[in-house]
Design an enzyme around this catalytic site. Structure first.
Site, PDB file in Angstrom:
ATOM      1  N   ASN A  92       0.748  -0.985  -0.583  1.00 45.23           N
ATOM      2  CA  ASN A  92       0.446  -0.176  -0.047  1.00 45.23           C
ATOM      3  C   ASN A  92       0.753   1.271  -0.091  1.00 45.23           C
ATOM      4  OD1 ASN A  92      -2.323  -1.419   0.344  1.00 45.23           O
ATOM      5  ND2 ASN A  92      -2.157  -1.554   2.814  1.00 45.23           N
ATOM      6  N   HIS A 105       6.837  -1.308   3.526  1.00 43.81           N
ATOM      7  CA  HIS A 105       6.274  -3.159   4.423  1.00 43.81           C
ATOM      8  C   HIS A 105       5.538  -3.698   2.627  1.00 43.81           C
ATOM      9  CE1 HIS A 105       2.825  -0.275   5.983  1.00 43.81           C
ATOM     10  NE2 HIS A 105       2.607  -1.314   5.772  1.00 43.81           N
TER      11      HIS A 105
END
Length: 119
Positions: A92, A105
């Site tokens: 994201n 991440h």
């Protein structure tokens, strides 16, 4: 400075051990741990130990660290036994995409149907 640990970053604090996490793998360059709000039966985050705010910044500044994250995502999927049925790796990027922690991440998701589009 980008790449350096950030004192106010949740994931930097997990890397240093200052905040506990359920770690499933760790290498010289990455840490993988269970998401505290899982969206699938298997939901593991794989983070680089270096701090960059998102996946695009990480890939631009440190391509090898991005490769390490992706490689470890595959290893996590195999160890979690979701590689045979299929899994998703999600980055994201930005608040509009659901990013809530500003440390690059990858989400490794599996263990249920993950049809596209999500939702």
């Amino acid at each position: 400075m980008a790449g350096e640990p950030q004192a106010d970053c949740l994931f930097c604090k997990i890397v240093t051990g200052d905040i506990p996490a359920t770690i499933v793998r760790e290498t010289d360059t990455t840490v993988a741990f269970r998401d505290i709000n899982p969206q699938a039966p298997t939901h593991v985050l794989v983070i680089p130990k270096v701090h960059y705010p998102d996946a695009a910044a990480l890939a631009a500044a440190d391509p090898q660290a991005m490769v390490d994250v992706l490689r470890e995502a595959g290893v996590v999927a195999a160890e979690e036994k979701i590689d045979g049925h299929g899994y998703r790796i999600v980055f994201n990027t930005g608040a509009g995409a659901g990013q809530t922690v500003w440390h690059a991440h990858a989400h490794v998701l599996g263990g249920r149907g993950l049809e596209w589009p999500p939702g």
